[in-house]
Design a protein around this motif. Structure first.
Motif, PDB file in Angstrom:
ATOM      1  N   ALA A 180      10.342 -10.047   0.788  1.00  0.00           N
ATOM      2  CA  ALA A 180      11.325 -11.115   0.883  1.00  0.00           C
ATOM      3  C   ALA A 180      11.979 -11.502  -0.433  1.00  0.00           C
ATOM      4  O   ALA A 180      12.936 -12.246  -0.419  1.00  0.00           O
ATOM      5  CB  ALA A 180      10.675 -12.351   1.505  1.00  0.00           C
ATOM      6  N   GLY A 181      11.491 -11.053  -1.587  1.00  0.00           N
ATOM      7  CA  GLY A 181      12.125 -11.495  -2.825  1.00  0.00           C
ATOM      8  C   GLY A 181      11.463 -10.945  -4.059  1.00  0.00           C
ATOM      9  O   GLY A 181      10.748  -9.953  -4.027  1.00  0.00           O
ATOM     10  N   SER A 200      13.153 -18.169  -7.960  1.00  0.00           N
ATOM     11  CA  SER A 200      12.807 -18.077  -6.531  1.00  0.00           C
ATOM     12  C   SER A 200      11.905 -16.884  -6.237  1.00  0.00           C
ATOM     13  O   SER A 200      12.142 -16.111  -5.305  1.00  0.00           O
ATOM     14  CB  SER A 200      14.074 -18.006  -5.668  1.00  0.00           C
ATOM     15  OG  SER A 200      14.851 -19.156  -5.853  1.00  0.00           O
ATOM     16  N   ALA A 201      10.874 -16.738  -7.051  1.00  0.00           N
ATOM     17  CA  ALA A 201       9.919 -15.641  -6.891  1.00  0.00           C
ATOM     18  C   ALA A 201       8.754 -16.059  -6.000  1.00  0.00           C
ATOM     19  O   ALA A 201       8.462 -17.242  -5.839  1.00  0.00           O
ATOM     20  CB  ALA A 201       9.385 -15.196  -8.249  1.00  0.00           C
ATOM     21  N   ASP A 251       4.781   0.086  -4.792  1.00  0.00           N
ATOM     22  CA  ASP A 251       5.862  -0.200  -3.843  1.00  0.00           C
ATOM     23  C   ASP A 251       7.105  -0.733  -4.552  1.00  0.00           C
ATOM     24  O   ASP A 251       8.236  -0.406  -4.177  1.00  0.00           O
ATOM     25  CB  ASP A 251       5.408  -1.195  -2.771  1.00  0.00           C
ATOM     26  CG  ASP A 251       4.461  -0.576  -1.764  1.00  0.00           C
ATOM     27  OD1 ASP A 251       4.330   0.667  -1.736  1.00  0.00           O
ATOM     28  OD2 ASP A 251       3.840  -1.344  -1.002  1.00  0.00           O
ATOM     29  N   ALA A 252       6.912  -1.547  -5.577  1.00  0.00           N
ATOM     30  CA  ALA A 252       8.052  -2.083  -6.338  1.00  0.00           C
ATOM     31  C   ALA A 252       8.813  -0.946  -7.020  1.00  0.00           C
ATOM     32  O   ALA A 252      10.047  -0.955  -7.050  1.00  0.00           O
ATOM     33  CB  ALA A 252       7.573  -3.103  -7.357  1.00  0.00           C
ATOM     34  N   VAL A 253       8.072   0.017  -7.563  1.00  0.00           N
ATOM     35  CA  VAL A 253       8.720   1.167  -8.194  1.00  0.00           C
ATOM     36  C   VAL A 253       9.555   1.917  -7.165  1.00  0.00           C
ATOM     37  O   VAL A 253      10.717   2.246  -7.394  1.00  0.00           O
ATOM     38  CB  VAL A 253       7.672   2.114  -8.822  1.00  0.00           C
ATOM     39  CG1 VAL A 253       8.317   3.427  -9.255  1.00  0.00           C
ATOM     40  CG2 VAL A 253       6.985   1.444  -9.999  1.00  0.00           C
ATOM     41  N   ARG A 278      12.257  -2.859  -6.806  1.00  0.00           N
ATOM     42  CA  ARG A 278      12.117  -4.320  -6.801  1.00  0.00           C
ATOM     43  C   ARG A 278      11.755  -4.845  -8.174  1.00  0.00           C
ATOM     44  O   ARG A 278      11.147  -4.161  -8.977  1.00  0.00           O
ATOM     45  CB  ARG A 278      11.010  -4.732  -5.819  1.00  0.00           C
ATOM     46  CG  ARG A 278      11.234  -4.224  -4.438  1.00  0.00           C
ATOM     47  CD  ARG A 278      11.367  -5.210  -3.335  1.00  0.00           C
ATOM     48  NE  ARG A 278      11.054  -6.556  -3.598  1.00  0.00           N
ATOM     49  CZ  ARG A 278      10.024  -7.193  -3.055  1.00  0.00           C
ATOM     50  NH1 ARG A 278       9.204  -6.589  -2.244  1.00  0.00           N
ATOM     51  NH2 ARG A 278       9.841  -8.464  -3.302  1.00  0.00           N
ATOM     52  N   LEU A 279      12.108  -6.078  -8.428  1.00  0.00           N
ATOM     53  CA  LEU A 279      11.788  -6.749  -9.679  1.00  0.00           C
ATOM     54  C   LEU A 279      10.390  -7.363  -9.576  1.00  0.00           C
ATOM     55  O   LEU A 279      10.109  -8.123  -8.643  1.00  0.00           O
ATOM     56  CB  LEU A 279      12.830  -7.835  -9.963  1.00  0.00           C
ATOM     57  CG  LEU A 279      12.698  -8.596 -11.278  1.00  0.00           C
ATOM     58  CD1 LEU A 279      12.752  -7.641 -12.464  1.00  0.00           C
ATOM     59  CD2 LEU A 279      13.807  -9.625 -11.388  1.00  0.00           C
TER      60      LEU A 279
END
Length: 132
Positions: free
Chosen positions: A5-6, A109-110, A32-34, A38-39
């Protein structure tokens, strides 16, 4: 709340779990971020608290922090230090780290990923409980 979601913000408990590989869950979040582009953020105080917990045994975390291709961005304390220090409910490293995590999570908004969700009880942030 869904991890997709963010922006993700990892606290020291998640960084420590990443190093110790207590569960594959912490390492999977970074992988998964890689893959998703995603940040992933963490605070300088979270890195400090994780390093204090890990002592001299932080090879995986050191690699993650020093890899130029890493998806992890460390947020410096900077000019917000006075606000963060004032917001800390306890004058301990964990108390100040928690205030920094809340401050930064609200600013961008993390979603906070943690193995200690009770640290954020009553705080105006979204939390993902990483405990199995």
């Amino acid at each position: 709340m869904s991890a997709a979601a963010g922006i993700i913000l990892l606290d020291s408990t998640t960084l420590t779990a990443y190093e110790r590989d207590l569960t594959r869950r912490a390492q999977t979040i970074v992988l998964d971020a890689v893959l998703d582009g995603r940040l992933v953020l963490t605070t300088a105080l979270s890195v400090t608290a994780a390093a204090a917990e890990l002592g001299h045994d932080a090879r995986e975390l050191s690699f993650l922090l020093n890899d130029p291709e890493s998806p992890l961005t460390v947020l410096t304390l900077g000019e917000s230090a006075l606000d963060i220090g004032s917001a800390a409910t306890e004058p301990t490293l964990i108390g100040v780290e928690t205030a920094a995590v809340v401050h930064e999570a609200r600013a961008v908004s993390a979603i906070v990923f943690t193995y200690e969700p009770k640290l954020y009880h009553g705080q105006p942030v979204d939390v993902v409980d990483m405990r199995p």
